[in-house]
Design an enzyme around this catalytic site. Structure first.
Site, PDB file in Angstrom:
ATOM      1  N   THR A 159      61.611 -31.431 -60.074  1.00 38.70           N
ATOM      2  CA  THR A 159      61.381 -32.769 -59.535  1.00 38.70           C
ATOM      3  C   THR A 159      60.014 -33.259 -59.997  1.00 38.70           C
ATOM      4  OG1 THR A 159      61.298 -34.093 -57.509  1.00 38.70           O
ATOM      5  CG2 THR A 159      60.298 -31.943 -57.386  1.00 38.70           C
ATOM      6  N   LYS A 172      58.018 -33.720 -52.378  1.00 34.37           N
ATOM      7  CA  LYS A 172      59.038 -32.674 -52.319  1.00 34.37           C
ATOM      8  C   LYS A 172      58.445 -31.313 -52.690  1.00 34.37           C
ATOM      9  CE  LYS A 172      63.664 -34.221 -53.219  1.00 34.37           C
ATOM     10  NZ  LYS A 172      64.760 -34.396 -54.166  1.00 34.37           N
ATOM     11  N   ASP A 197      69.408 -31.610 -54.310  1.00 35.01           N
ATOM     12  CA  ASP A 197      69.944 -32.962 -54.209  1.00 35.01           C
ATOM     13  C   ASP A 197      70.260 -33.178 -52.740  1.00 35.01           C
ATOM     14  OD1 ASP A 197      70.666 -35.358 -55.705  1.00 35.01           O
ATOM     15  OD2 ASP A 197      72.654 -35.007 -54.887  1.00 35.01           O
ATOM     16  N   SER A 198      69.850 -34.318 -52.234  1.00 29.80           N
ATOM     17  CA  SER A 198      69.998 -34.517 -50.794  1.00 29.80           C
ATOM     18  C   SER A 198      70.389 -35.940 -50.471  1.00 29.80           C
ATOM     19  CB  SER A 198      68.681 -34.172 -50.097  1.00 29.80           C
ATOM     20  OG  SER A 198      67.637 -34.949 -50.647  1.00 29.80           O
ATOM     21  N   GLY A 231      62.137 -42.439 -46.483  1.00 32.59           N
ATOM     22  CA  GLY A 231      63.557 -42.804 -46.585  1.00 32.59           C
ATOM     23  C   GLY A 231      64.203 -43.197 -45.267  1.00 32.59           C
ATOM     24  N   TYR A 232      65.259 -42.487 -44.920  1.00 32.04           N
ATOM     25  CA  TYR A 232      66.047 -42.817 -43.736  1.00 32.04           C
ATOM     26  C   TYR A 232      65.505 -42.173 -42.456  1.00 32.04           C
ATOM     27  CZ  TYR A 232      69.320 -44.293 -47.373  1.00 32.04           C
ATOM     28  OH  TYR A 232      69.888 -44.906 -48.468  1.00 32.04           O
ATOM     29  N   ARG A 248      66.479 -29.504 -46.095  1.00 34.99           N
ATOM     30  CA  ARG A 248      65.886 -28.882 -47.280  1.00 34.99           C
ATOM     31  C   ARG A 248      65.348 -27.483 -46.922  1.00 34.99           C
ATOM     32  NH1 ARG A 248      63.257 -33.001 -48.402  1.00 34.99           N
ATOM     33  NH2 ARG A 248      64.970 -33.925 -49.529  1.00 34.99           N
TER      34      ARG A 248
HETATM   35  P1  IMP Z   1      67.203 -36.954 -54.064  1.00 28.39           P
HETATM   36  O1  IMP Z   1      67.609 -35.712 -53.336  1.00 28.39           O
HETATM   37  O2  IMP Z   1      65.773 -36.906 -54.483  1.00 28.39           O
HETATM   38  O3  IMP Z   1      68.160 -37.309 -55.142  1.00 28.39           O
HETATM   39  O4  IMP Z   1      67.247 -38.199 -53.084  1.00 28.39           O
HETATM   40  C1  IMP Z   1      67.777 -38.132 -51.857  1.00 28.39           C
HETATM   41  C2  IMP Z   1      67.670 -39.437 -51.098  1.00 28.39           C
HETATM   42  O5  IMP Z   1      68.266 -39.151 -49.826  1.00 28.39           O
HETATM   43  C3  IMP Z   1      66.252 -39.884 -50.792  1.00 28.39           C
HETATM   44  O6  IMP Z   1      65.800 -40.841 -51.692  1.00 28.39           O
HETATM   45  C4  IMP Z   1      66.401 -40.475 -49.403  1.00 28.39           C
HETATM   46  O7  IMP Z   1      66.920 -41.764 -49.486  1.00 28.39           O
HETATM   47  C5  IMP Z   1      67.465 -39.611 -48.772  1.00 28.39           C
HETATM   48  N1  IMP Z   1      66.883 -38.444 -48.080  1.00 28.39           N
HETATM   49  C6  IMP Z   1      66.998 -37.141 -48.442  1.00 28.39           C
HETATM   50  N2  IMP Z   1      66.319 -36.346 -47.597  1.00 28.39           N
HETATM   51  C7  IMP Z   1      65.754 -37.160 -46.685  1.00 28.39           C
HETATM   52  C8  IMP Z   1      64.898 -36.911 -45.564  1.00 28.39           C
HETATM   53  O8  IMP Z   1      64.492 -35.784 -45.241  1.00 28.39           O
HETATM   54  N3  IMP Z   1      64.522 -38.016 -44.886  1.00 28.39           N
HETATM   55  C9  IMP Z   1      64.908 -39.268 -45.210  1.00 28.39           C
HETATM   56  N4  IMP Z   1      65.687 -39.557 -46.245  1.00 28.39           N
HETATM   57  C10 IMP Z   1      66.118 -38.499 -46.997  1.00 28.39           C
END
Ligand code: IMP
Length: 199
Positions: free
Chosen positions: A8, A13, A70-71, A154-155, A182
């Site tokens: 990443t 992260k 990925d989340s 984020g959310y 995570r």
């Molecule tokens: P990625 O895993 O970096 O591809 O992105 C995952 C997306 O999911 C993030 O940009 C957030 O929108 C959301 N997300 C994942 N984990 C969290 C968290 O712990 N809190 C809030 N939003 C999350």
């Protein structure tokens, strides 16, 4: 000390991963740390597939052990959306204030259990010449009625945890890192990481 690449460029992260895996005897580095700038197309259909794509791409470029995740957020009332599209939901550049208010508005008629949601994280570990392994961590909660809290990202401001009576944006960073999706996925991967590092 052995090197472990976390695929990443997101420094937040990496900090979270370092804190979760702090007792491992290895140097956790990000793509920024190793000066690797690659545009990875995350076109998998599941969190696991996308985590594998990221980990394998970087492992093939570096020939090192690579972890990737990925989340996203699944909202049951919205048929598990935004799911794997969480980052791109309503457009990559749309603010989370807008994304969060959109979800709150969509759930205007949803009551109690109908507001159930979860954060999901898949972690993949790719080692040269070996099968890529994945683990998954989840945290169950509910969509709140308004944004609350300043921590996290984020959310988090709309993700309400009944057992803590607050959103994940109201938890301390330390607490969130202990219980997050995570953290759970990484802890499930920990023994495998140790065995690969000591090989
Ligand atoms: P990625 O895993 O970096 O591809 O992105 C995952 C997306 O999911 C993030 O940009 C957030 O929108 C959301 N997300 C994942 N984990 C969290 C968290 O712990 N809190 C809030 N939003 C999350």
């Amino acid at each position: 000390m052995k090197k472990l690449i976390f695929a990443t460029t997101n420094e937040g992260k990496v900090a979270e991963v370092k804190s979760i895996l702090k007792d491992l005897d290895c140097d956790i580095v990000s793509l920024k740390d190793i000066d690797l700038d690659v545009d990875i197309v995350e076109d998998g259909n599941t969190f696991e597939e996308n985590a594998i794509i990221k980990a394998k791409t970087i492992m093939e470029l570096t020939n090192e052990i690579v972890l990737a995740d990925d989340s996203g957020l699944e909202v049951d009332y919205l048929n598990q959306s935004p799911g794997i599209y969480s980052a791109r939901f309503l457009g990559e550049d749309t603010s989370y204030t807008v994304k969060n208010q959109y979800i709150i508005d969509k759930l205007a008629d949803a009551k109690g259990e109908e507001r159930s949601a979860r954060f999901i994280c898949a972690v993949a570990m790719a080692c040269p010449g070996e099968e890529t392994i994945t683990t998954r961590g989840t945290i169950e909660g509910f969509i709140g009625y308004e944004e609350k809290g300043e921590n996290g990202f984020g959310y988090d401001p709309i993700f309400y945890l009944p057992e803590y009576n607050c959103t994940t944006a109201e938890l301390s960073t330390k607490k969130k890192n202990e219980i997050s999706h995570r953290a759970r996925a990484l802890k499930a991967m920990k023994e495998t990481i140790i065995s690969k590092l000591t090989k």
